[in-house]
Write an enzyme that holds these catalytic residues in place. Sequence first.
Site, mmCIF file in Angstrom:
data_model
loop_
_atom_site.group_PDB
_atom_site.id
_atom_site.type_symbol
_atom_site.label_atom_id
_atom_site.label_comp_id
_atom_site.label_asym_id
_atom_site.label_seq_id
_atom_site.Cartn_x
_atom_site.Cartn_y
_atom_site.Cartn_z
ATOM 1 N N HIS A 244 108.759 16.767 -18.434
ATOM 2 C CA HIS A 244 108.685 17.468 -16.783
ATOM 3 C C HIS A 244 109.324 17.693 -16.085
ATOM 4 O O HIS A 244 109.666 16.745 -15.218
ATOM 5 C CB HIS A 244 106.773 17.193 -16.400
ATOM 6 C CG HIS A 244 105.929 17.855 -17.854
ATOM 7 N ND1 HIS A 244 104.504 17.480 -17.772
ATOM 8 C CD2 HIS A 244 105.312 17.932 -19.233
ATOM 9 C CE1 HIS A 244 103.858 17.621 -18.693
ATOM 10 N NE2 HIS A 244 105.166 18.138 -19.746
ATOM 11 N N ASP A 246 108.747 19.238 -13.255
ATOM 12 C CA ASP A 246 108.374 20.185 -11.721
ATOM 13 C C ASP A 246 107.947 18.521 -10.742
ATOM 14 O O ASP A 246 107.867 18.791 -9.705
ATOM 15 C CB ASP A 246 107.569 20.650 -12.193
ATOM 16 C CG ASP A 246 106.160 19.537 -12.702
ATOM 17 O OD1 ASP A 246 106.214 18.753 -13.080
ATOM 18 O OD2 ASP A 246 106.016 20.841 -13.105
HETATM 19 O O1 DAV Z 1 108.266 11.830 -12.306
HETATM 20 O O2 DAV Z 1 106.369 11.268 -13.326
HETATM 21 C C1 DAV Z 1 105.201 14.358 -13.975
HETATM 22 C C2 DAV Z 1 105.456 15.720 -13.777
HETATM 23 C C3 DAV Z 1 104.143 15.499 -14.303
HETATM 24 N N1 DAV Z 1 103.950 17.485 -14.525
HETATM 25 C C4 DAV Z 1 106.746 12.438 -13.000
HETATM 26 C C5 DAV Z 1 106.761 13.484 -13.018
#
Ligand code: DAV
Length: 378
Positions: A244, A246
């Site tokens: 992801h 975001d």
């Molecule tokens: O930095 O673990 C988390 C994103 C969850 N949608 C991370 C990404």
Amino acid sequence: MAKIVNSWNDFDPLKHCIVGRCDNSCIPPEEPATSEKVPIDSPMRGMWGPRPQENVEKANAQLDDLVKVLEANGVKVDRPTPLQWNAPVITPDFRTDCMMTCMPPRDVLLTIGHEMIEAAMSFRCRYWEYLAYRPLLSKYFDEDQEFLWTQAPRPRLTDRSYKHNYYDEKISLEERLVRTANKDFVTTEEEIMFDAADVMRLGKDLFVQHGLTTNRKAMEWLQRKYPDMRVHALNFPGDPYPIHIDATFVPLRPGLIINNPVRPLPQEQRAIFEANDWEIVPAAKPAHSEPPALCYSSVWLSMNCLVLDHKTVIVEASEVYQQEQMDKLGFNVIPVAIRDWAYAFGGGLHCSTADVYREGICEDYFPKQVPDPTRVRP
Ligand code: DAV
């Protein structure tokens, strides 16, 4: 007829969104796509089944508080209908012993203009997750005659969709980073696979993270589906678990993006941003050194904020450094506490929501086109 669905980016005025629910959530059993994500020293390794009811209730209470804040700021909020996630998924191609949750809607639902796409997710445990949103999408379909309801080609998720023995307990952090830089991920190019949360929408341009959950074939599908848009593949070599975009690359308003400082966008991928005067600012450091219990995301959920409009942003209540940075960048900051309980179910403020309606149209934020190695179709 009403106009229900419209959203082209993550920063125009938010008027309607979906907020997840934690009921019946499970920790999924290991499977080819997820064993890669749970660190070897995590207490979650080998653990699966229903999450404690107390945690579900506390996380739901935090999400209900988020809903109240959104409503007080003029945002209409819908909620999904949780399934009994503690049930196996059995298809002609695989079996896994339980599902997961409907608390991160952002992973499943990709809103592009008048269209919502149910993503082609690579986790077997998430195979039926879109069903939790079907009552809402069906309602939008009935009420908004322009709403386009799309399901991306369903992946079969056979063993051919994953690299075998990709996951090796002895693999070091350095080796993981080399793999990310080499775009060597657990998912193969057998079929189209993507999570909606890997797609950053900026009007006419879609910036897609190539990582553990999204492959090149998905980007090719998006480019063919939207021939008038420009699809870009981004890769962040500082991220040992690229899942992801975001918590890595977050747009705040036209011309401004915060970038996770330990996962900087490499210089050679910056041409299109620089040519069009976009500022890429390193995000503030997280306030915590560890994620909360039973959470599989990193501490960088600190930057997983929800932008309400070009001047207003919701930031997690304990993330004081991120709040301070937003303030300096000219935003009014609304703190909302969701870290202690809700994070564990699937992420931060952006993850917990999915866009239904933002004001605004499909802008071209990158009118100056320059040679751009990130383009899926140069
Ligand atoms: O930095 O673990 C988390 C994103 C969850 N949608 C991370 C990404």
